[in-house]
Scaffold this motif. Structure first.
Motif, short mmCIF file in Angstrom:
data_model
loop_
_atom_site.label_atom_id
_atom_site.label_comp_id
_atom_site.label_asym_id
_atom_site.label_seq_id
_atom_site.Cartn_x
_atom_site.Cartn_y
_atom_site.Cartn_z
N GLY A 28 1.85 -3.47 2.05
CA GLY A 28 2.44 -2.60 0.93
C GLY A 28 3.62 -3.54 0.20
O GLY A 28 3.44 -3.72 -0.90
N SER A 29 4.28 -4.20 0.89
CA SER A 29 5.43 -5.01 0.44
C SER A 29 4.77 -6.36 -0.33
O SER A 29 5.20 -6.45 -1.54
CB SER A 29 6.45 -5.67 1.49
OG SER A 29 7.32 -6.47 1.13
N THR A 33 4.85 -6.57 -4.46
CA THR A 33 5.73 -8.16 -5.02
C THR A 33 4.55 -8.66 -6.02
O THR A 33 4.81 -9.15 -7.01
CB THR A 33 5.79 -9.13 -3.82
OG1 THR A 33 6.68 -8.41 -3.10
CG2 THR A 33 6.27 -10.19 -4.55
N GLN A 34 3.22 -8.63 -5.72
CA GLN A 34 2.28 -9.29 -6.53
C GLN A 34 2.11 -8.45 -7.65
O GLN A 34 1.88 -9.10 -8.76
CB GLN A 34 0.97 -9.65 -5.52
CG GLN A 34 1.12 -10.45 -4.31
CD GLN A 34 1.95 -11.66 -4.85
OE1 GLN A 34 1.57 -12.36 -5.63
NE2 GLN A 34 3.12 -12.03 -3.88
N PHE A 35 2.07 -7.26 -7.65
CA PHE A 35 1.95 -6.51 -8.84
C PHE A 35 3.15 -6.80 -9.95
O PHE A 35 2.95 -6.72 -10.82
CB PHE A 35 1.97 -4.93 -8.43
CG PHE A 35 0.44 -4.55 -8.37
CD1 PHE A 35 -0.39 -3.70 -9.48
CD2 PHE A 35 -0.31 -4.64 -7.25
CE1 PHE A 35 -1.39 -3.22 -9.42
CE2 PHE A 35 -1.48 -4.21 -6.92
CZ PHE A 35 -2.21 -3.64 -8.19
N ASP A 59 11.10 -10.28 -0.48
CA ASP A 59 10.49 -8.84 -0.78
C ASP A 59 10.31 -8.33 0.64
O ASP A 59 10.47 -7.06 0.98
CB ASP A 59 9.46 -8.41 -1.69
CG ASP A 59 10.09 -8.46 -3.04
OD1 ASP A 59 11.36 -8.69 -3.45
OD2 ASP A 59 9.28 -8.39 -3.97
N LEU A 60 9.57 -9.11 1.46
CA LEU A 60 9.21 -8.65 2.94
C LEU A 60 10.41 -8.33 3.65
O LEU A 60 10.57 -7.36 4.54
CB LEU A 60 8.43 -9.63 3.86
CG LEU A 60 7.18 -9.83 3.38
CD1 LEU A 60 6.41 -11.12 3.93
CD2 LEU A 60 6.21 -8.36 4.03
N TYR A 67 10.51 0.30 2.66
CA TYR A 67 9.12 0.80 2.57
C TYR A 67 8.62 1.26 3.80
O TYR A 67 7.89 2.13 3.93
CB TYR A 67 8.36 -0.18 2.08
CG TYR A 67 6.92 0.13 2.01
CD1 TYR A 67 6.57 1.10 0.89
CD2 TYR A 67 5.92 -0.40 2.63
CE1 TYR A 67 5.06 1.62 0.73
CE2 TYR A 67 4.46 -0.21 2.43
CZ TYR A 67 4.17 0.90 1.26
OH TYR A 67 2.95 1.38 1.27
N ALA A 68 9.08 0.63 5.12
CA ALA A 68 8.78 0.84 6.28
C ALA A 68 9.16 2.42 6.58
O ALA A 68 8.59 3.16 7.37
CB ALA A 68 9.43 0.13 7.50
N GLY A 69 10.14 2.64 5.93
CA GLY A 69 10.94 4.24 6.02
C GLY A 69 9.80 5.18 5.29
O GLY A 69 9.67 6.30 5.81
N VAL A 70 9.23 4.78 4.24
CA VAL A 70 8.25 5.57 3.36
C VAL A 70 7.14 5.81 4.37
O VAL A 70 6.66 6.88 4.32
CB VAL A 70 8.21 4.99 1.98
CG1 VAL A 70 6.99 5.83 1.26
CG2 VAL A 70 9.39 4.87 1.19
#
Length: 156
Positions: A28-29, A33-35, A59-60, A67-70
């Motif tokens: 996801g990270s 980032t790429q988007f 970003d990682l 994001y890990a929390g999400v």
């Protein structure tokens, strides 16, 4: 089943869960980032490969934990539902966990967006392509968790 065997089984499940969580988080990270970088490219900003790589790693480290929390918030209820459904359909273990992880992530992202002060928390999820790309990582990680924790037949 002995207490030691049960404890070892839980340890294996926890390790598999954490590995799958790491997989979904990294996926996801990288996707977000790429988007985001691609949105800059669409504005005629030149982004060399070296900058893409460095930004992805930053970003990682920076976005990844949030994001890990999400993902964790998405997976806890989703995996509970999957575990209950697997009792009725054990042969569907992998697809049930995969679906739970993917749908759970989409639901969690939309809930976070509804309560976030900005229009969306993760810009890549503004469009359906980005949202589905991030959910695909969650789906694959959910399938991996189910595969890694499946019951293995003894070889007697």
């Amino acid at each position: 089943m002995s207490r030691t065997t049960r404890t070892a089984g839980w340890g294996r499940r926890i390790a598999a869960f954490l590995a799958a969580l790491l997989l979904a988080t990294a996926w996801g990270s990288v996707v977000q980032t790429q988007f985001n970088l691609q949105a800059l490219v669409a504005l005629d900003v030149d982004i060399p490969l070296q900058v893409r790589g460095a930004t992805t790693l930053q970003d990682l480290a920076g976005f990844g934990p949030a994001y890990a929390g999400v993902v964790l918030a998405a997976w806890l209820p989703a995996f509970l539902v999957a575990a209950l459904l697997v009792r009725a359909w054990p042969q569907a273990r992998v697809p049930l966990y995969a679906l739970a992880a993917g749908v759970g992530l989409i639901a969690a992202v939309r809930v976070v967006d509804a309560v976030a002060p900005m229009p969306v928390l993760i810009d890549a999820t503004r469009g359906i392509g980005g949202l589905l790309s991030m959910a695909l990582g969650s789906l694959l990680a959910g399938a991996a968790f189910a595969w890694w924790t499946r019951r293995r037949r003894s070889r007697h």
